[in-house]
Design an enzyme around this catalytic site. Structure first.
Site, PDB file in Angstrom:
ATOM      1  N   GLU A 322       0.830  -1.206   0.000  1.00 22.07           N
ATOM      2  CA  GLU A 322       0.000   0.000   0.000  1.00 22.07           C
ATOM      3  C   GLU A 322       0.863   1.253   0.000  1.00 22.07           C
ATOM      4  O   GLU A 322       0.478   2.296  -0.539  1.00 22.07           O
ATOM      5  CB  GLU A 322      -0.939  -0.004   1.205  1.00 22.07           C
ATOM      6  CG  GLU A 322      -2.023   1.070   1.132  1.00 22.07           C
ATOM      7  CD  GLU A 322      -3.104   0.886   2.173  1.00 22.07           C
ATOM      8  OE1 GLU A 322      -4.012   0.066   1.937  1.00 22.07           O
ATOM      9  OE2 GLU A 322      -3.026   1.537   3.229  1.00 22.07           O
ATOM     10  N   HIS A 351       7.619 -27.781   1.902  1.00 28.69           N
ATOM     11  CA  HIS A 351       6.700 -28.692   1.240  1.00 28.69           C
ATOM     12  C   HIS A 351       5.666 -27.933   0.411  1.00 28.69           C
ATOM     13  O   HIS A 351       4.662 -28.502  -0.002  1.00 28.69           O
ATOM     14  CB  HIS A 351       5.996 -29.554   2.294  1.00 28.69           C
ATOM     15  CG  HIS A 351       6.941 -30.246   3.209  1.00 28.69           C
ATOM     16  ND1 HIS A 351       7.604 -31.399   2.858  1.00 28.69           N
ATOM     17  CD2 HIS A 351       7.377 -29.931   4.451  1.00 28.69           C
ATOM     18  CE1 HIS A 351       8.382 -31.782   3.856  1.00 28.69           C
ATOM     19  NE2 HIS A 351       8.267 -30.902   4.834  1.00 28.69           N
ATOM     20  N   LYS A 455     -13.002   2.006  -3.159  1.00 35.90           N
ATOM     21  CA  LYS A 455     -14.172   2.288  -2.321  1.00 35.90           C
ATOM     22  C   LYS A 455     -15.223   3.066  -3.101  1.00 35.90           C
ATOM     23  O   LYS A 455     -16.432   2.803  -2.987  1.00 35.90           O
ATOM     24  CB  LYS A 455     -13.743   3.077  -1.086  1.00 35.90           C
ATOM     25  CG  LYS A 455     -12.894   2.279  -0.097  1.00 35.90           C
ATOM     26  CD  LYS A 455     -12.485   3.143   1.079  1.00 35.90           C
ATOM     27  CE  LYS A 455     -11.637   2.365   2.070  1.00 35.90           C
ATOM     28  NZ  LYS A 455     -11.211   3.191   3.220  1.00 35.90           N
TER      29      LYS A 455
END
Length: 528
Positions: A322, A351, A455
């Site tokens: 950000e 793994h 937003k």
């Protein structure tokens, strides 16, 4: 490079702070002998900009704000205007409030002590507190933390069901600077409804961390919440963990916030060094620049070899991405900067994706986080003379070597143990590295226009949904998304309307039905 040469390179480039035990190993980054010298003028400029930032200049010009998260740890650095006293007063109030809760002076309405806290926030208002809670929490904590950190109804139901009847002894801390963040507001509404269903009066359980005069501040004041704690416009969400955002939940949980602040303060002092080789944050910033060409050309893989640091990569994702992921530089040029960050923990990733890291596309550099202390007390041997912790350390060393053998670059950060002090150090170290790197690449690390754009786009979708539902409520004829889009005057929004209606059909809230067709996009929708 042979082992002797690697050892000599390690000795040459190892940073070690004897006071804290912090070590930064950059020897497995493949920079040439002239790199550090060539970057020194830019690094000195970055140091000067950081000093100006700490003095109180407007370091976030796009929003006209100072940037003061460093003042939180050393209030005496804050500029005039009462900021230092506000910081000290807030710290005192946090400790006093937590002490009153732990001692039973402040209790749930039925007189029982609070046993849980429900933290409602998103982004920096949740990631920092979550990281702290997971890294430093223990079974003996006086209060257990829970989080509503998204606007996912099922996720909220899941957390609230985990709390169950203990809601009656659960304090809710709502964290939002503006008080208008929709995800946090939605979580607060859902939490309030849960208390109401349980026959409990929400304000007697609620605490706010917010900006003075915000919508949330007004709500808390008017409804008589238990307490309010401040957020300031000079502290960004992703750098707010050493403000009330992180300190209040941590103090309530029983975590040593003084130790955490001490660690951050010590690291702040260490990372003010203007001798580059004596500044661990500068070394990180320079290695990021080397690894990515100063343009984000490679990803940063965070591999902490400690279960308690599992959430560190998620915390760093927001802090780094950000801050650094910006379209424009400070001069208004289109640069599309950024560094992608991902990670999990070692040795789990032996793994998982280490196979690709060693033999796949070389588009990354690794940051190992090593913790020297395995556990408190003696470890059980799992083989003759070997403990589980020895294996963990061996896997880290082996992975580092295996990657290096294939020309894959890595940084290793070593701390002596996981404690409040060392976690505070890690937070401060990466905050400073982000600030210095942003200067090197000439971007504003302290605003987030892309987040705001998302937003606004979400608001547009919800406004369109309201138009669609209103249109369908006034007709009995099932219609396709194309027909609805044309009817409400938004033919360009047919795809958004279709997708919105699919969601509405899957949930009974709006009463939307669907006549399925082939292809699916020819389906018709109606209010049932």
């Amino acid at each position: 490079m042979n082992s002797v040469s690697l050892w000599n390179r390690y000795k040459t480039h190892l940073f070690h702070d004897p006071e804290t035990g912090l070590m930064i190993d950059i020897s497995r980054m493949n920079f040439d002998d002239g790199f550090l010298a060539a970057m020194e003028p830019a690094m000195q400029k970055a140091f000067a900009e950081m000093a100006a930032l700490e003095s109180g200049v407007i370091a976030n010009p796009d929003e006209g704000r100072m940037v003061g998260h460093y003042w939180l740890r050393t209030p005496s650095l804050a500029p005039a205007g009462g900021i230092a006293s506000e910081i000290a007063d807030t710290m005192w109030k946090i400790k006093e409030f937590a002490s009153a809760v732990h001692s039973g002076k402040i209790t749930a309405p039925d007189g029982r002590p609070f046993r849980n806290i429900l933290i409602v926030g998103i982004g920096g208002s949740a990631l920092g507190p979550q990281f702290i809670a997971d890294a430093l929490g223990s079974a003996s904590d006086p209060i257990a933390p829970y989080f509503l950190d998204n606007t996912d109804p099922d996720g909220m139901d899941r957390v609230l069901s985990q709390i169950g009847p203990e809601l009656a002894t659960t304090m809710t801390v709502v964290i939002s600077k503006s008080g208008g963040t929709k995800e946090t507001r939605n979580g607060m509404i859902e939490a309030k409804a849960a208390y109401h269903r349980a026959g409990l009066y929400f304000p007697r359980f609620a605490v706010a961390v917010t900006g003075a005069g915000s919508e949330l501040d007004r709500t808390a004041t008017e409804s008589g919440w238990l307490a309010r704690f401040p957020m300031w416009d000079w502290v960004g969400g992703r750098t707010s963990v050493t403000s009330a955002v992180g300190l209040l939940p941590a103090a309530l949980q029983g975590i040593d916030i003084e130790g955490m602040m001490e660690g951050a303060r010590i690291c702040d002092a260490m990372t003010r060094h203007t001798v580059t080789t004596q500044n661990p944050a500068a070394l990180l910033a320079l290695m990021w620049h080397h690894a990515t060409g100063g343009r984000g050309s490679r990803d940063m893989v965070i591999l902490p070899y400690k279960d308690r640091l599992l959430l560190f990569s998620r915390y760093l994702q927001q802090l780094i991405m950000e801050s650094i992921g910006k379209e424009l530089d400070r001069d208004g040029n289109v640069v599309c900067q950024g560094i992608s960050v991902y990670g999990n923990k070692g040795s789990t990733d032996q793994h998982a994706y280490v196979q690709q890291l060693r033999e796949g596309v070389n588009n990354f550099f690794v940051t190992f986080v090593e913790v020297l202390l395995d556990r408190t007390g003696i470890s059980l041997p799992v083989e003759q003379g070997v403990t589980s912790g020895d294996y963990l350390a061996g896997f880290l060393q082996g992975t580092r070597t295996a990657l290096s053998d294939k020309g894959r670059e890595s940084i290793t950060i070593t701390i002596p143990e996981v404690s409040a002090r060392t976690v505070g150090m890690l937070i401060a170290l990466f905050e400073r590295a982000v600030g210095l790197y942003s200067s090197l690449i000439n971007i504003n690390a302290y605003h987030q226009p892309g987040v705001e754009a998302g937003k606004k786009a979400a608001g547009t979708v919800l406004a369109l949904q309201a138009e669609v539902i209103a249109h369908l409520s006034n007709t009995e004829t099932p219609q396709t998304a194309d027909e609805i889009a044309a009817a409400i005057g938004h033919p360009e929004a047919a795809e958004t309307i279709f997708r919105t209606l699919l969601h509405a059909v899957a949930n009974t809230d709006h009463g939307v039905g669907m006549e399925r067709a082939t292809p699916l996009t020819d389906s018709r929708f109606v209010i049932e």
